[in-house]
Design a protein around this motif. Structure first.
Motif, PDB file in Angstrom:
ATOM      1  N   HIS A 186       0.830  -1.205   0.000  1.00 34.58           N
ATOM      2  CA  HIS A 186       0.000   0.000   0.000  1.00 34.58           C
ATOM      3  C   HIS A 186       0.866   1.258   0.000  1.00 34.58           C
ATOM      4  O   HIS A 186       0.629   2.193  -0.787  1.00 34.58           O
ATOM      5  CB  HIS A 186      -0.913  -0.009   1.224  1.00 34.58           C
ATOM      6  N   ASP A 191       3.935   1.559  -0.914  1.00 34.64           N
ATOM      7  CA  ASP A 191       4.682   1.644  -2.165  1.00 34.64           C
ATOM      8  C   ASP A 191       3.835   2.267  -3.265  1.00 34.64           C
ATOM      9  O   ASP A 191       4.344   3.054  -4.078  1.00 34.64           O
ATOM     10  CB  ASP A 191       5.151   0.241  -2.582  1.00 34.64           C
ATOM     11  N   ARG A 192       2.550   1.919  -3.313  1.00 28.67           N
ATOM     12  CA  ARG A 192       1.663   2.513  -4.331  1.00 28.67           C
ATOM     13  C   ARG A 192       1.567   4.031  -4.147  1.00 28.67           C
ATOM     14  O   ARG A 192       1.570   4.788  -5.126  1.00 28.67           O
ATOM     15  CB  ARG A 192       0.273   1.873  -4.254  1.00 28.67           C
ATOM     16  N   ARG A 213       7.749  -0.966  -6.560  1.00 24.71           N
ATOM     17  CA  ARG A 213       8.307  -0.139  -7.627  1.00 24.71           C
ATOM     18  C   ARG A 213       9.061   1.081  -7.121  1.00 24.71           C
ATOM     19  O   ARG A 213       9.927   1.614  -7.825  1.00 24.71           O
ATOM     20  CB  ARG A 213       7.186   0.298  -8.581  1.00 24.71           C
TER      21      ARG A 213
END
Length: 226
Positions: free
Chosen positions: A63, A65-66, A102
């Motif tokens: 979460h 990271d998003r 990412r």
């Protein structure tokens, strides 16, 4: 993002995360708090709690990271003590599922309370995760020495022998202060924070950081804060 260790309450974790954010000049910070009982005598219970928290940290990492990815910001993670067990296994769960963080950039393993051999193996298996990894260890951590005696195996946060793995910069911080990492004061040591800031903010490799000098060892080379 900060992941606390053993014997740390929610409030203490929040304060430590805020302190790190201020000292490292990181404006956007978060922390993950697993249900430590916050008592020295509760070590066995904390070991169970930290293991049960693995899937929850995995979800939190995905979460967070998003959010970082949408804001085009790098995600750095600092884990301390028993929190390193939690972080490594959560990252392994994500990796095993074929998912990618990412925005994940740099990872700091501060005084890991994890079996040295297991730590080295897991870091090696996660060699492609993140852009860099640093381990801060010391020979003066009495808590980790006690943990090593309890488990019958040296911890990754102590040396010698130093925990070494491909893509991992191991740093001996024993010379920072006579009370360094005894055990929870790692975030109050200015030489260590200065070295951490240089790496996190600028990505400067160890051989270009004035605070470090190389240590030549038969098992592999590492670095020492001077």
């Amino acid at each position: 993002m900060f992941v606390h260790g053993y014997n740390v309450t929610f409030n203490e974790a929040a304060i430590r995360a805020g302190q790190l954010s201020y000292d490292l000049k990181i404006q956007n910070a978060a922390f993950f708090s697993w249900p430590s009982l916050g008592k020295i005598s509760a070590y066995p219970a904390d070991e169970v709690s930290v293991a049960n928290a693995e899937p929850h940290l995995m979800e939190f990492l995905l979460h967070f990271d998003r959010i970082a990815f949408l804001q085009q910001r790098p995600l750095h993670i600092i884990a301390h003590s028993m929190g390193n067990r939690l972080l490594l296994r959560a990252l392994q769960r994500i990796n095993d599922k074929g998912m990618v963080l990412r925005s994940l950039s740099r990872i700091v393993f501060a005084a890991p309370d994890e079996d040295k051999d297991i730590f080295e193996r897991m870091v090696n298996e996660l060699s492609g995760v993140g852009s860099g990894k640093t381990l801060y260890a010391t020979s003066k951590d009495l808590a980790l020495a006690a943990s090593g005696a309890l488990h019958g195996a040296p911890r990754a946060g102590t040396l010698p022998p130093a925990a070494l793995a491909p893509g991992l910069d191991t740093i001996d911080a024993a010379g920072v202060d006579q009370t360094f990492m005894g055990h929870g004061d790692f975030a109050s040591q200015r030489p260590l924070l200065g070295d951490m800031f240089t790496w996190l903010s600028q990505g400067t490799p160890p051989n270009q950081r004035a605070s470090l000098k190389p240590v030549i060892d038969t098992n592999g080379n590492y670095w020492r804060i001077t």
